[in-house]
Design an enzyme around this catalytic site. Sequence first.
Site, short mmCIF file in Angstrom:
data_model
loop_
_atom_site.label_atom_id
_atom_site.label_comp_id
_atom_site.label_asym_id
_atom_site.label_seq_id
_atom_site.Cartn_x
_atom_site.Cartn_y
_atom_site.Cartn_z
N TYR A 247 46.29 50.00 24.31
CA TYR A 247 45.07 49.27 24.69
C TYR A 247 43.88 49.68 23.82
O TYR A 247 42.85 49.00 23.81
CB TYR A 247 44.70 49.49 26.17
CG TYR A 247 45.76 49.07 27.18
CD1 TYR A 247 46.87 48.32 26.80
CD2 TYR A 247 45.65 49.44 28.52
CE1 TYR A 247 47.83 47.96 27.73
CE2 TYR A 247 46.60 49.06 29.45
CZ TYR A 247 47.70 48.33 29.05
OH TYR A 247 48.65 47.98 29.98
N LYS B 82 42.84 44.03 36.97
CA LYS B 82 41.80 44.24 35.95
C LYS B 82 40.69 43.21 36.15
O LYS B 82 40.94 42.02 36.36
CB LYS B 82 42.41 44.08 34.56
CG LYS B 82 41.39 44.05 33.42
CD LYS B 82 41.00 42.64 33.02
CE LYS B 82 39.96 42.62 31.90
NZ LYS B 82 39.47 41.23 31.64
N VAL C 193 36.38 42.81 34.53
CA VAL C 193 35.18 43.44 33.99
C VAL C 193 33.96 43.11 34.86
O VAL C 193 32.85 43.50 34.54
CB VAL C 193 34.91 42.96 32.54
CG1 VAL C 193 36.05 43.41 31.62
CG2 VAL C 193 34.72 41.45 32.46
N ARG D 144 33.90 41.34 41.44
CA ARG D 144 35.35 41.20 41.62
C ARG D 144 36.02 42.56 41.83
O ARG D 144 37.03 42.65 42.52
CB ARG D 144 35.96 40.50 40.40
CG ARG D 144 35.60 39.04 40.30
CD ARG D 144 36.15 38.44 39.02
NE ARG D 144 35.98 37.01 38.97
CZ ARG D 144 36.31 36.26 37.93
NH1 ARG D 144 36.84 36.82 36.86
NH2 ARG D 144 36.13 34.96 37.96
N ASN E 252 38.40 43.04 44.97
CA ASN E 252 39.81 43.41 44.85
C ASN E 252 40.14 44.72 45.55
O ASN E 252 41.32 45.04 45.76
CB ASN E 252 40.19 43.51 43.36
CG ASN E 252 40.15 42.18 42.64
OD1 ASN E 252 40.09 41.12 43.27
ND2 ASN E 252 40.15 42.22 41.32
P1 NDP Z 1 45.47 40.66 36.29
O1 NDP Z 1 46.56 39.95 37.02
O2 NDP Z 1 44.91 41.91 36.85
O3 NDP Z 1 44.30 39.60 36.04
C1 NDP Z 1 43.15 39.89 35.30
C2 NDP Z 1 42.35 38.60 35.12
O4 NDP Z 1 41.99 38.08 36.41
C3 NDP Z 1 41.07 38.76 34.35
O5 NDP Z 1 40.91 37.58 33.56
C4 NDP Z 1 39.98 38.84 35.41
O6 NDP Z 1 38.77 38.29 34.94
C5 NDP Z 1 40.57 37.96 36.50
N1 NDP Z 1 40.20 38.41 37.86
C6 NDP Z 1 40.31 39.67 38.36
N2 NDP Z 1 39.92 39.70 39.63
C7 NDP Z 1 39.55 38.44 39.96
C8 NDP Z 1 39.05 37.87 41.16
N3 NDP Z 1 38.84 38.60 42.25
N4 NDP Z 1 38.78 36.53 41.16
C9 NDP Z 1 38.98 35.78 40.05
N5 NDP Z 1 39.47 36.29 38.88
C10 NDP Z 1 39.74 37.60 38.85
O7 NDP Z 1 46.01 40.89 34.79
P2 NDP Z 1 46.29 42.09 33.80
O8 NDP Z 1 47.24 41.53 32.82
O9 NDP Z 1 45.07 42.70 33.29
O10 NDP Z 1 47.10 43.15 34.68
C11 NDP Z 1 46.48 44.23 35.37
C12 NDP Z 1 46.84 45.56 34.73
O11 NDP Z 1 48.25 45.71 34.65
C13 NDP Z 1 46.37 45.70 33.28
O12 NDP Z 1 44.99 45.92 33.15
C14 NDP Z 1 47.23 46.86 32.85
O13 NDP Z 1 46.70 48.07 33.36
C15 NDP Z 1 48.55 46.51 33.51
N6 NDP Z 1 49.46 45.77 32.60
C16 NDP Z 1 50.55 46.44 32.13
C17 NDP Z 1 51.45 45.82 31.29
C18 NDP Z 1 52.64 46.57 30.83
O14 NDP Z 1 53.35 46.10 29.93
N7 NDP Z 1 52.93 47.74 31.36
C19 NDP Z 1 51.25 44.44 30.83
C20 NDP Z 1 50.08 43.80 31.39
C21 NDP Z 1 49.23 44.46 32.26
P3 NDP Z 1 37.46 39.13 34.46
O15 NDP Z 1 37.92 40.41 33.85
O16 NDP Z 1 36.84 38.20 33.46
O17 NDP Z 1 36.61 39.31 35.67
#
Ligand code: NDP
Length: 287
Positions: free
Chosen positions: A56, A238, A240, A244, A248
């Site tokens: 990352y 995740k 930013v 949210r 969450n």
């Molecule tokens: P998520 O399923 O956590 O979704 C993140 C997205 O959803 C962002 O665009 C965020 O927007 C949006 N979001 C978050 N909360 C809300 C809400 N309450 N309402 C509306 N939109 C929301 O996706 P990730 O892929 O980031 O997965 C989470 C974590 O899993 C990663 O950060 C990482 O730590 C891990 N991961 C691990 C992987 C692996 O291979 N081991 C692969 C992928 C992820 P915004 O930020 O703009 O608010």
Amino acid sequence: MTSGTTSAIPDLTLNDGTTIPQLGFGVFQVPPAETEKVTLDAFEAGYRHIDTAQMYGNEKGVGAALASSGLARDEVYLTTKLNNAFHRPDDARRTFEQSLADLGTDHVDLFLIHWPLPTRYDGDFVSTWNTLIEFAADGRARSIGVSNFTPEHLARLAAETSVVPAVNQIEVHPYFGNEATRAAGAAAGILTEAWSPIAQGAVLDDPTVVAIAERVGRTPSQVVLRWHVQRGDIVFPKTVTPARMRENLALFDFELGADDVAAITALDRGEKGRRGPDPETFDWIPA
Ligand code: NDP
């Protein structure tokens, strides 16, 4: 730094006897230059479990937030993961040291093999796993685990090594239940960590999810995250966006009925629901 609502977040016990907060905060795709601020916002909201990775590129930001937060090291559960480029034992040893330096700590709570890469390194993720066992033995990783391992990969570790991974971090969300891998983990005492728990937002306008959310008076994200929690998986959504982050986190003062859990589980689209790469074929190595 406020204590937030962490007292409401359950701890789960891993197969090595340590505990992990069931809800954390993921920093995948958080830009390195923003990671300190975003992580501090997450601490302020009440998160005490951060999921990062060497790939990352933002471990230094997480470390900076930890240092400036005023939180003691043992108040935060820290996970990082091995870069796909560094599966060879000597590379893994060197880069693990670098992670500790970048995170500003002498240990992580959990260190994972990020991807199995069965078509790389002559298919040898076993030597890599044995190297993580060294990190656990000397205490620099309190727990060790894997990510994106299939049932077959887990079986191979069980047959060829002496330590069972504490967790398997895999893609799981309502459109991709990943049930066979979850079941293989459960049978072996391996907890599942569900990555992309809200499918990066794609499940939030699903009619079934929206209808349940309206009926129980919660947001779609809270309903989906609560579904994971009630299935016993570990999650770290995740965002930013501080509002949210708080949204969450507010999962522990309501419960979904068994019918609602079943209705969300039934949204599973099998392989078609997968959003990320297939671990059997994923072979990406950063330049
Ligand atoms: P998520 O399923 O956590 O979704 C993140 C997205 O959803 C962002 O665009 C965020 O927007 C949006 N979001 C978050 N909360 C809300 C809400 N309450 N309402 C509306 N939109 C929301 O996706 P990730 O892929 O980031 O997965 C989470 C974590 O899993 C990663 O950060 C990482 O730590 C891990 N991961 C691990 C992987 C692996 O291979 N081991 C692969 C992928 C992820 P915004 O930020 O703009 O608010």
